[in-house]
Design a protein around this motif. Sequence first.
Motif, PDB file in Angstrom:
ATOM      1  N   PHE A 149       0.838  -1.199   0.000  1.00  0.00           N
ATOM      2  CA  PHE A 149       0.000   0.000   0.000  1.00  0.00           C
ATOM      3  C   PHE A 149       0.873   1.250   0.000  1.00  0.00           C
ATOM      4  CE2 PHE A 149      -2.372  -3.347   2.199  1.00  0.00           C
ATOM      5  CZ  PHE A 149      -3.539  -3.398   1.464  1.00  0.00           C
ATOM      6  N   TRP A 150       0.275   2.422  -0.135  1.00  0.00           N
ATOM      7  CA  TRP A 150       1.021   3.672   0.035  1.00  0.00           C
ATOM      8  C   TRP A 150       0.654   4.256   1.385  1.00  0.00           C
ATOM      9  CZ3 TRP A 150      -2.805   7.240   0.442  1.00  0.00           C
ATOM     10  CH2 TRP A 150      -3.943   7.124  -0.353  1.00  0.00           C
ATOM     11  N   LYS A 151       1.579   5.017   1.955  1.00  0.00           N
ATOM     12  CA  LYS A 151       1.378   5.600   3.294  1.00  0.00           C
ATOM     13  C   LYS A 151       0.906   7.053   3.222  1.00  0.00           C
ATOM     14  CE  LYS A 151       2.967   1.774   4.971  1.00  0.00           C
ATOM     15  NZ  LYS A 151       2.249   0.718   4.320  1.00  0.00           N
ATOM     16  N   THR A 152       1.349   7.777   2.193  1.00  0.00           N
ATOM     17  CA  THR A 152       0.868   9.143   1.949  1.00  0.00           C
ATOM     18  C   THR A 152       0.354   9.185   0.511  1.00  0.00           C
ATOM     19  OG1 THR A 152       3.055   9.901   1.253  1.00  0.00           O
ATOM     20  CG2 THR A 152       2.481  10.246   3.570  1.00  0.00           C
TER      21      THR A 152
ATOM     22  N   VAL B 120      -4.800   2.614  -1.198  1.00  0.00           N
ATOM     23  CA  VAL B 120      -4.920   1.999  -2.517  1.00  0.00           C
ATOM     24  C   VAL B 120      -5.198   3.035  -3.601  1.00  0.00           C
ATOM     25  CG1 VAL B 120      -5.697  -0.236  -1.618  1.00  0.00           C
ATOM     26  CG2 VAL B 120      -7.391   1.480  -2.274  1.00  0.00           C
ATOM     27  N   THR B 121      -4.828   2.669  -4.818  1.00  0.00           N
ATOM     28  CA  THR B 121      -5.098   3.471  -6.007  1.00  0.00           C
ATOM     29  C   THR B 121      -5.894   2.599  -6.959  1.00  0.00           C
ATOM     30  OG1 THR B 121      -3.044   4.722  -5.747  1.00  0.00           O
ATOM     31  CG2 THR B 121      -4.049   4.714  -7.940  1.00  0.00           C
TER      32      THR B 121
ATOM     33  N   ILE C   3      -5.812  -4.324  -5.796  1.00  0.00           N
ATOM     34  CA  ILE C   3      -6.074  -4.987  -4.518  1.00  0.00           C
ATOM     35  C   ILE C   3      -7.089  -4.182  -3.720  1.00  0.00           C
ATOM     36  CG2 ILE C   3      -3.843  -6.162  -4.394  1.00  0.00           C
ATOM     37  CD1 ILE C   3      -2.907  -3.957  -2.458  1.00  0.00           C
ATOM     38  N   ALA C   4      -7.798  -4.870  -2.840  1.00  0.00           N
ATOM     39  CA  ALA C   4      -8.804  -4.221  -2.005  1.00  0.00           C
ATOM     40  C   ALA C   4      -8.135  -3.484  -0.854  1.00  0.00           C
ATOM     41  CB  ALA C   4      -9.778  -5.262  -1.465  1.00  0.00           C
ATOM     42  N   ALA C   5      -8.700  -2.347  -0.493  1.00  0.00           N
ATOM     43  CA  ALA C   5      -8.232  -1.623   0.690  1.00  0.00           C
ATOM     44  C   ALA C   5      -8.451  -2.511   1.908  1.00  0.00           C
ATOM     45  CB  ALA C   5      -8.990  -0.306   0.844  1.00  0.00           C
ATOM     46  N   GLY C   6      -7.569  -2.433   2.852  1.00  0.00           N
ATOM     47  CA  GLY C   6      -7.697  -3.228   4.073  1.00  0.00           C
ATOM     48  C   GLY C   6      -7.166  -4.630   3.934  1.00  0.00           C
TER      49      GLY C   6
END
Length: 175
Positions: A44-47, A98-99, A115-118
């Motif tokens: 995932f990305w953090k910012t 996510v993007t 991919i799904a968030a979480g």
Amino acid sequence: MNHVMIALVASLTVALPGAALAQAPAKTVVLASDIPVARTPPGFWKTFPAPVLARCTEPLAPGAPDLRGVWTGDNEGKTHVERIQQCGDRVVIEGGGVTHDMRADGILANGVDDIAAGSGRPIKVAAVFENNGLSLKPFGGPTRVTRVLQGDVLVFNYNGKVIQLRRIAALPAGL
């Protein structure tokens, strides 16, 4: 006499150094298809990443609601923030690390492949503009997620869980 004057002016223009006629700069059109598809990075990305469609100049698809902007709302006591970008029939939704980059043309192959968030589980989602919003159909099946513009509120319905989002001017600090 007019022909002589025109010829004289034309010859002087050609003869003068640096006297090239000024030309208006060519307008550069950047279509949604000119920009590579964005995906969620591993872990995932953090910012929030830089906007994907920032340089796109293609107008929104006919009939597409304008969902662009940063949206926020309360999600069971936690603040939900997402950024929606649009260009042509392309939509990029970023939030929760996510993007999700898609074409809202109803074709599964042009939808989200990410991919799904979480959970991080792989997802494939067809997207389509309808009912003043964006409908997402996981694996090309029935609609499971919608974002519908109702006045100045974006109603985000995720598998029956509804979050009312309001547009804000910019991403909150630290995101």
